[in-house]
Motif scaffolding. Structure first.
Motif, PDB file in Angstrom:
ATOM      1  N   ASP A 103    -102.056 -37.211  42.839  1.00 40.63           N
ATOM      2  CA  ASP A 103    -101.330 -36.064  42.306  1.00 40.63           C
ATOM      3  C   ASP A 103     -99.824 -36.253  42.448  1.00 40.63           C
ATOM      4  OD1 ASP A 103    -101.179 -33.592  41.047  1.00 40.63           O
ATOM      5  OD2 ASP A 103    -101.146 -32.492  42.942  1.00 40.63           O
ATOM      6  N   THR A 104     -99.393 -36.922  43.519  1.00 41.35           N
ATOM      7  CA  THR A 104     -97.969 -37.211  43.692  1.00 41.35           C
ATOM      8  C   THR A 104     -97.459 -38.117  42.582  1.00 41.35           C
ATOM      9  OG1 THR A 104     -98.166 -36.972  46.100  1.00 41.35           O
ATOM     10  CG2 THR A 104     -96.263 -38.174  45.259  1.00 41.35           C
ATOM     11  N   MET A 105     -98.219 -39.179  42.280  1.00 44.93           N
ATOM     12  CA  MET A 105     -97.817 -40.079  41.199  1.00 44.93           C
ATOM     13  C   MET A 105     -97.822 -39.357  39.848  1.00 44.93           C
ATOM     14  SD  MET A 105     -97.012 -42.890  42.563  1.00 44.93           S
ATOM     15  CE  MET A 105     -97.200 -43.823  44.063  1.00 44.93           C
ATOM     16  N   ARG A 106     -98.777 -38.473  39.656  1.00 44.10           N
ATOM     17  CA  ARG A 106     -98.841 -37.731  38.398  1.00 44.10           C
ATOM     18  C   ARG A 106     -97.628 -36.818  38.247  1.00 44.10           C
ATOM     19  NH1 ARG A 106    -100.428 -32.793  36.768  1.00 44.10           N
ATOM     20  NH2 ARG A 106    -100.893 -32.219  38.928  1.00 44.10           N
ATOM     21  N   ARG A 107     -97.239 -36.159  39.321  1.00 46.61           N
ATOM     22  CA  ARG A 107     -96.076 -35.268  39.259  1.00 46.61           C
ATOM     23  C   ARG A 107     -94.787 -36.049  39.029  1.00 46.61           C
ATOM     24  NH1 ARG A 107     -97.029 -30.005  41.258  1.00 46.61           N
ATOM     25  NH2 ARG A 107     -99.146 -29.733  42.080  1.00 46.61           N
ATOM     26  N   ILE A 108     -94.674 -37.225  39.634  1.00 48.47           N
ATOM     27  CA  ILE A 108     -93.492 -38.058  39.391  1.00 48.47           C
ATOM     28  C   ILE A 108     -93.426 -38.468  37.923  1.00 48.47           C
ATOM     29  CG2 ILE A 108     -92.442 -40.291  39.911  1.00 48.47           C
ATOM     30  CD1 ILE A 108     -93.478 -40.038  42.753  1.00 48.47           C
ATOM     31  N   LYS A 109     -94.580 -38.828  37.361  1.00 49.78           N
ATOM     32  CA  LYS A 109     -94.629 -39.213  35.947  1.00 49.78           C
ATOM     33  C   LYS A 109     -94.221 -38.051  35.046  1.00 49.78           C
ATOM     34  CE  LYS A 109     -95.991 -42.156  32.696  1.00 49.78           C
ATOM     35  NZ  LYS A 109     -95.480 -43.523  32.521  1.00 49.78           N
ATOM     36  N   ILE A 110     -94.718 -36.862  35.330  1.00 51.07           N
ATOM     37  CA  ILE A 110     -94.390 -35.690  34.504  1.00 51.07           C
ATOM     38  C   ILE A 110     -92.904 -35.358  34.604  1.00 51.07           C
ATOM     39  CG2 ILE A 110     -94.768 -33.212  34.258  1.00 51.07           C
ATOM     40  CD1 ILE A 110     -97.668 -33.681  35.073  1.00 51.07           C
ATOM     41  N   LYS A 111     -92.345 -35.412  35.810  1.00 47.97           N
ATOM     42  CA  LYS A 111     -90.927 -35.099  35.982  1.00 47.97           C
ATOM     43  C   LYS A 111     -90.048 -36.105  35.235  1.00 47.97           C
ATOM     44  CE  LYS A 111     -91.517 -32.946  40.531  1.00 47.97           C
ATOM     45  NZ  LYS A 111     -91.000 -31.605  40.183  1.00 47.97           N
ATOM     46  N   GLN A 112     -90.407 -37.378  35.300  1.00 44.46           N
ATOM     47  CA  GLN A 112     -89.605 -38.389  34.627  1.00 44.46           C
ATOM     48  C   GLN A 112     -89.754 -38.308  33.109  1.00 44.46           C
ATOM     49  OE1 GLN A 112     -87.620 -38.904  37.266  1.00 44.46           O
ATOM     50  NE2 GLN A 112     -87.408 -41.007  36.525  1.00 44.46           N
ATOM     51  N   LEU A 113     -90.958 -37.985  32.627  1.00 43.33           N
ATOM     52  CA  LEU A 113     -91.140 -37.818  31.182  1.00 43.33           C
ATOM     53  C   LEU A 113     -90.355 -36.619  30.657  1.00 43.33           C
ATOM     54  CD1 LEU A 113     -94.922 -38.621  30.645  1.00 43.33           C
ATOM     55  CD2 LEU A 113     -92.964 -39.876  29.718  1.00 43.33           C
ATOM     56  N   THR A 114     -90.341 -35.539  31.428  1.00 43.52           N
ATOM     57  CA  THR A 114     -89.552 -34.371  31.034  1.00 43.52           C
ATOM     58  C   THR A 114     -88.064 -34.707  30.977  1.00 43.52           C
ATOM     59  OG1 THR A 114     -91.199 -32.937  32.081  1.00 43.52           O
ATOM     60  CG2 THR A 114     -89.052 -31.969  31.584  1.00 43.52           C
ATOM     61  N   LYS A 115     -87.612 -35.450  31.978  1.00 43.44           N
ATOM     62  CA  LYS A 115     -86.212 -35.876  31.980  1.00 43.44           C
ATOM     63  C   LYS A 115     -85.923 -36.833  30.828  1.00 43.44           C
ATOM     64  CE  LYS A 115     -82.815 -37.940  35.101  1.00 43.44           C
ATOM     65  NZ  LYS A 115     -82.613 -38.568  36.450  1.00 43.44           N
ATOM     66  N   TYR A 116     -86.916 -37.658  30.488  1.00 44.46           N
ATOM     67  CA  TYR A 116     -86.739 -38.621  29.398  1.00 44.46           C
ATOM     68  C   TYR A 116     -86.602 -37.910  28.050  1.00 44.46           C
ATOM     69  CZ  TYR A 116     -87.906 -42.461  26.195  1.00 44.46           C
ATOM     70  OH  TYR A 116     -87.902 -43.375  25.161  1.00 44.46           O
ATOM     71  N   HIS A 117     -87.443 -36.927  27.804  1.00 44.18           N
ATOM     72  CA  HIS A 117     -87.402 -36.224  26.523  1.00 44.18           C
ATOM     73  C   HIS A 117     -86.203 -35.280  26.414  1.00 44.18           C
ATOM     74  CE1 HIS A 117     -91.164 -37.810  25.032  1.00 44.18           C
ATOM     75  NE2 HIS A 117     -91.791 -37.449  26.148  1.00 44.18           N
ATOM     76  N   ASN A 118     -85.654 -34.866  27.542  1.00 39.07           N
ATOM     77  CA  ASN A 118     -84.485 -33.986  27.516  1.00 39.07           C
ATOM     78  C   ASN A 118     -83.172 -34.752  27.541  1.00 39.07           C
ATOM     79  OD1 ASN A 118     -86.153 -31.727  27.499  1.00 39.07           O
ATOM     80  ND2 ASN A 118     -86.131 -31.536  29.735  1.00 39.07           N
ATOM     81  N   ALA A 119     -83.245 -36.069  27.567  1.00 38.82           N
ATOM     82  CA  ALA A 119     -82.022 -36.875  27.582  1.00 38.82           C
ATOM     83  C   ALA A 119     -81.275 -36.714  26.260  1.00 38.82           C
ATOM     84  CB  ALA A 119     -82.362 -38.337  27.825  1.00 38.82           C
ATOM     85  N   PRO A 120     -79.962 -36.600  26.318  1.00 37.68           N
ATOM     86  CA  PRO A 120     -79.214 -36.355  25.078  1.00 37.68           C
ATOM     87  C   PRO A 120     -79.102 -37.564  24.166  1.00 37.68           C
ATOM     88  CG  PRO A 120     -77.720 -36.541  26.937  1.00 37.68           C
ATOM     89  CD  PRO A 120     -79.099 -36.563  27.507  1.00 37.68           C
ATOM     90  N   SER A 121     -79.132 -38.776  24.711  1.00 31.21           N
ATOM     91  CA  SER A 121     -78.931 -39.963  23.896  1.00 31.21           C
ATOM     92  C   SER A 121     -79.957 -41.029  24.259  1.00 31.21           C
ATOM     93  CB  SER A 121     -77.505 -40.511  24.063  1.00 31.21           C
ATOM     94  OG  SER A 121     -77.303 -40.904  25.405  1.00 31.21           O
ATOM     95  N   GLU A 122     -80.051 -42.041  23.394  1.00 29.00           N
ATOM     96  CA  GLU A 122     -80.986 -43.137  23.636  1.00 29.00           C
ATOM     97  C   GLU A 122     -80.538 -44.001  24.804  1.00 29.00           C
ATOM     98  OE1 GLU A 122     -84.578 -44.869  22.844  1.00 29.00           O
ATOM     99  OE2 GLU A 122     -83.676 -43.148  21.810  1.00 29.00           O
ATOM    100  N   ALA A 123     -79.236 -44.108  25.012  1.00 29.58           N
ATOM    101  CA  ALA A 123     -78.730 -44.896  26.138  1.00 29.58           C
ATOM    102  C   ALA A 123     -79.134 -44.267  27.471  1.00 29.58           C
ATOM    103  CB  ALA A 123     -77.206 -45.032  26.048  1.00 29.58           C
TER     104      ALA A 123
END
Length: 232
Positions: A103-123
């Motif tokens: 569950d810890t690994m799953r939560r880390i994955k979800i948090k990073q994916l959320t941060k990835y999709h909310n990133a303003p640019s491709e860089a």
């Protein structure tokens, strides 16, 4: 009366000797579990990847024994992750420890994916790590201490001597810092959520566990003048 006691002692000694012979003797059942021509497995997944059997190889003609349950051959298995999971374990609840770590690994994955999709640019997206195992490994490497302190008393004076630490002791200290902090924080929050937040902070060289390491390093530097005492 003394002769009777000596006779009883000799009989008991003879019985114990016979029981020892029976216990160390090999029974036919134990010999038939694995045959002599069967080869023991190699507990290394990379060995079978780099040594793939070809036609006519012994891997085609020789039977391999079943691997013990403590060996892992999955591509998702990481030794450090498994070791940290064993530190989470309490009261023999290995299934609960595995569930918390997954569950810890799953939560880390979800948090990073959320941060990835909310990133303003491709860089900015290229700088975001999405693999939770990579985050865990880097977080633990940022928490691992370099040196430790050993207490020594000389002439009624207590000295804190900087000493090197073994790799297993470093990982144990880092795991203890993470778990002690997470177990003492807001019990209503799931432990997996607290671990995920702590690993993400440690991945960026922040968080309570990293502060513990920095405090230890400052103490080591403050007591570096007593390092020669440990050599005597």
């Amino acid at each position: 009366m003394l002769r009777a006691w000596n006779r009883i002692a000799r009989i008991n000694q003879h019985r114990i000797f016979q029981w020892d012979l029976c216990s160390i003797s090999s029974s036919p059942v134990s010999n038939t579990v694995w045959k002599e021509e069967e080869v023991a497995p190699v507990p290394d997944r990379a060995y079978y990847y780099h040594n793939r059997p070809e036609e006519g190889d012994s891997m085609y003609t020789v039977n391999v024994r079943a691997a013990p349950s403590r060996y892992y051959y999955s591509i998702f298995h990481k030794p450090l992750t498994e070791k940290f999971t064993r530190y989470i374990l309490k009261k023999g609840r290995g299934d609960l420890a595995d569930e918390i770590m997954c569950d810890t690994m799953r939560r880390i994955k979800i948090k990073q994916l959320t941060k990835y999709h909310n990133a303003p640019s491709e860089a900015d997206r290229d700088d975001i790590e999405l693999n939770p195992y990579v985050i865990f490994d880097k977080a633990m490497s940022n928490i691992l201490p370099t040196l430790g302190l050993k207490t020594s008393t000389r002439a009624a004076t207590v000295f804190h001597i900087p000493v090197p630490i073994a790799d297993e002791a470093k990982f144990f200290m880092a795991s203890r810092w993470v778990l002690d902090y997470c177990r003492g924080r807001r019990p209503k929050t799931p432990l997996s959520e607290r671990l995920a937040n702590e690993f993400l902070l440690a991945y960026n060289n922040e968080g309570n566990a990293v502060k513990k390491k920095q405090d230890l390093n400052r103490q080591v530097l403050a007591n570096r003048a007593y390092m020669h005492i440990g050599w005597k």
